[in-house]
Design an enzyme around this catalytic site. Structure first.
Site, PDB file in Angstrom:
ATOM      1  N   ARG A 155      36.116  18.739  41.730  1.00  0.00           N
ATOM      2  CA  ARG A 155      35.540  18.042  40.455  1.00  0.00           C
ATOM      3  C   ARG A 155      34.200  19.111  40.057  1.00  0.00           C
ATOM      4  O   ARG A 155      34.232  19.461  39.019  1.00  0.00           O
ATOM      5  CB  ARG A 155      35.096  16.840  40.330  1.00  0.00           C
ATOM      6  CG  ARG A 155      36.420  15.986  40.614  1.00  0.00           C
ATOM      7  CD  ARG A 155      36.060  14.308  40.271  1.00  0.00           C
ATOM      8  NE  ARG A 155      35.577  14.030  38.851  1.00  0.00           N
ATOM      9  CZ  ARG A 155      34.337  13.949  38.423  1.00  0.00           C
ATOM     10  NH1 ARG A 155      33.217  13.975  39.169  1.00  0.00           N
ATOM     11  NH2 ARG A 155      34.109  13.750  37.076  1.00  0.00           N
ATOM     12  N   TYR A 198      35.030  20.647  36.681  1.00  0.00           N
ATOM     13  CA  TYR A 198      34.381  19.950  35.540  1.00  0.00           C
ATOM     14  C   TYR A 198      32.941  20.141  35.329  1.00  0.00           C
ATOM     15  O   TYR A 198      32.209  19.627  34.497  1.00  0.00           O
ATOM     16  CB  TYR A 198      34.479  18.187  35.405  1.00  0.00           C
ATOM     17  CG  TYR A 198      35.814  18.108  35.570  1.00  0.00           C
ATOM     18  CD1 TYR A 198      36.690  18.121  34.509  1.00  0.00           C
ATOM     19  CD2 TYR A 198      36.632  17.118  36.627  1.00  0.00           C
ATOM     20  CE1 TYR A 198      38.052  17.752  34.462  1.00  0.00           C
ATOM     21  CE2 TYR A 198      37.703  16.690  36.694  1.00  0.00           C
ATOM     22  CZ  TYR A 198      38.613  16.963  35.229  1.00  0.00           C
ATOM     23  OH  TYR A 198      40.144  16.606  35.270  1.00  0.00           O
ATOM     24  N   CYS A 209      38.221  31.059  50.014  1.00  0.00           N
ATOM     25  CA  CYS A 209      37.982  32.199  49.718  1.00  0.00           C
ATOM     26  C   CYS A 209      38.071  32.267  47.989  1.00  0.00           C
ATOM     27  O   CYS A 209      38.916  32.795  47.231  1.00  0.00           O
ATOM     28  CB  CYS A 209      38.948  33.261  50.103  1.00  0.00           C
ATOM     29  SG  CYS A 209      38.573  35.104  49.939  1.00  0.00           S
ATOM     30  N   GLU A 210      36.946  31.811  47.561  1.00  0.00           N
ATOM     31  CA  GLU A 210      36.662  31.552  45.964  1.00  0.00           C
ATOM     32  C   GLU A 210      35.284  30.860  45.922  1.00  0.00           C
ATOM     33  O   GLU A 210      34.733  30.302  46.881  1.00  0.00           O
ATOM     34  CB  GLU A 210      37.853  30.403  45.631  1.00  0.00           C
ATOM     35  CG  GLU A 210      37.952  30.448  43.961  1.00  0.00           C
ATOM     36  CD  GLU A 210      38.922  31.487  43.522  1.00  0.00           C
ATOM     37  OE1 GLU A 210      38.483  32.081  42.465  1.00  0.00           O
ATOM     38  OE2 GLU A 210      39.859  31.691  44.209  1.00  0.00           O
TER      39      GLU A 210
END
Length: 402
Positions: free
Chosen positions: A300, A304, A330-331
Site C-alpha cells: 500500500r 497508493y 530488489c525494488e
C-alpha cells in the site's frame, strides 16, 4: 495497540516474522458501530471480501450476521465455504466474461452488472426470470486519491449516467428486471455529503425502474491511519441518510432498502504486520531501517502512497530519531520517509498498523520470497490461520520440463 505489546512480542517469537496478526474483537466492534449508526434506516451491510479473504475472517463476518460482497466467482466460492447462504452473497462484476456471470446466476446469488454489453446478454438469456442490480457511474470524484476513486468521469467502473436512457431501452427490449441500483464512488471518503449526493442521483434514476427494491451506495468509509485523524462520521451519515429517505418517501411514496459494502472499515484497524529490523544503514543525512518484509507483503505505501503508523515495540521510550523505513526487496520499497521513531536497533520489532485491509490480500511472491503467516486473536487466544510459505510452495503448480 488493541493487542498488548507483550502478546505481540510473544507472537513474533512463536510464529516468526514477518507476521500478520488480526484482532477478531476489533472487527466485531466496527460492525456494532455500523449497526448502531444506521439503526433507524432499513439497511443491509455486505462485507467487501476483497479487503481480506482468509476463510477464518469470512467466518467471523458470517457469525456476526453480516452479508458479503464478492468481486470474483472465487470469492463467491469462498463465501459459501465460510457458511454464507446464497441470499447473503452479492456478486459485483467488473469487466468479466459473461460465463462468470452465468455461474453466479446458477449459484443463485445477488448480481450487480456494470456494463450494457453484459446486461444485454443477461436479458436475452434470462429475460425477467432473474432480477439483477445495475452498477452506475455517478461521475463523482471522491476518495483518498485517483487510484482509489472509482466514480469519476474517467473511471472504468459502471454504466455512465449519460447512458441511462440506453439502459432503460435495453430493459424494455429484453424484459430484464432491475431490482437494485448500485454506485461506488471510491475509498477513504470522509465527507458525508458525497454519500448524500450519491443517493440523490439514485433517487433520480429510480423513476425509470418500477421493480426497484434497493439502492446500493457501495463502501468507502474512511478509517483513521494517523494518530488524531478522524474517519467518516457514520452516525452523522446514518442520520443524513434517514432524512433523505424520508423526504423521498414523502414526495414519491416509494421506500427502498439501502445496501453498503464496507471492507476496510471492518478489518483495517484490526490488522497488524510485525516485522524485525535486519539492518541499519546511514547514507548522508538519511538513516535507513531495513526490515524483513517488503512491498511483496505490504504494497500500500508504494502503490497508493498510503500512510501507516509504525511502532517500535522493542524500544518504545527511546530517543526519537528520523528514519526511512525500507524493505528487503530488489525494488524501491519505502514504507516511511523521515518518520520519527524511538531509537531503532537491529533485531527490534516494528509493528505496522492498519494492516488488515488490502495488505496480505495484495501480497505476492516477488523476488521468489515466501508469504508470511497469519494469526488471529480470538477470545484472547492466538490461532494460526495461515501457515508461512516454504520454498516448495514457490514451485507449486509449476511443471518442470526435463
Amino acid at each position: 495497540m488493541q493487542i498488548p505489546k507483550e502478546q505481540v512480542i510473544a507472537l513474533a517469537n512463536k510464529f516468526g516474522t514477518p507476521l500478520y496478526v488480526y484482532n477478531a474483537e476489533k472487527i466485531k466492534e466496527q460492525y456494532q458501530k455500523l449497526l448502531h449508526s444506521f439503526s433507524n434506516v432499513d439497511v443491509k451491510f455486505f462485507y467487501a471480501a476483497k479487503a481480506l479473504t482468509n476463510i477464518n475472517i469470512l467466518r467471523i463476518i458470517h457469525q456476526m450476521g453480516c452479508n458479503v460482497d464478492c468481486s470474483s466467482i472465487n470469492e463467491v466460492r469462498l463465501a459459501f465455504r465460510a457458511g454464507f447462504a446464497a441470499q447473503q452473497i452479492l456478486y459485483t462484476s467488473n469487466n468479466i466474461s459473461f460465463d462468470e456471470i452465468i455461474e453466479a446466476k446458477e449459484l443463485n446469488v445477488h448480481i450487480n452488472i456494470d456494463s450494457l454489453s453484459n446486461l444485454e446478454k443477461f436479458g436475452n438469456f434470462f429475460g425477467d426470470s432473474y432480477p439483477v442490480g445495475v452498477r452506475l457511474r455517478p461521475n463523482i470524484m471522491a476518495g483518498g486519491n485517483l487510484k482509489i476513486s472509482t466514480g469519476h468521469a474517467e473511471s472504468k467502473f459502471g454504466i455512465p449516467l449519460s447512458q441511462l436512457q440506453e439502459l432503460v431501452q435495453l430493459k424494455n427490449k429484453t424484459g430484464l428486471v432491475i431490482h437494485g441500483l448500485h454506485i461506488h464512488t471510491g475509498s477513504e471518503i470522509k465527507d458525508v455529503e458525497i454519500f448524500a449526493e450519491g443517493i440523490k442521483l439514485l433517487f433520480e434514476a429510480a423513476q425509470f425502474f418500477p421493480e426497484l427494491k434497493f439502492l446500493d451506495l457501495g463502501g468507502g468509509f474512511k478509517v483513521p491511519y494517523k494518530i488524531g485523524e478522524e474517519g467518516t462520521d457514520i452516525e452523522k451519515l446514518g442520520k443524513k441518510l434517514r432524512d433523505e429517505l424520508e423526504k423521498f418517501s414523502q414526495k414519491t411514496g416509494r421506500l427502498f432498502q439501502v445496501w453498503f459494502e464496507p471492507g476496510k472499515f471492518l478489518v483495517s484497524e484490526a490488522g497488524y504486520l510485525i516485522t524485525k529490523v535486519n539492518v541499519l544503514k546511514k547514507s548522508e543525512q538519511i538513516q535507513f531501517v531495513g526490515v524483513d518484509t517488503g512491498l511483496n507483503h505490504f504494497i500500500r505505501p508504494m502503490f497508493y502512497g498510503a500512510y501507516h503508523e509504525i511502532e517500535n515495540i522493542s524500544n518504545p521510550t527511546g530517543e526519537k530519531i528520523l528514519y526511512n523505513v525500507v524493505g528487503n526487496i530488489c525494488e524501491t520499497d519505502n514504507f516511511a520517509e523521515n518518520r520519527l521513531l524511538p531509537k531503532v536497533r537491529e533485531n527490534d520489532l516494528l509493528v505496522f498498523h492498519n494492516a488488515g485491509a488490502y495488505c496480505f490480500e495484495m501480497s505476492s511472491n516477488y523476488n521468489a520470497r515466501t508469504k508470511p503467516a497469519e494469526v488471529l486473536i480470538k477470545n484472547e487466544e492466538a490461532y494460526l490461520i495461515r501457515k508461512r510459505q516454504q520454498f516448495d510452495d514457490l514451485l507449486n503448480g509449476q511443471i518442470e520440463l526435463i
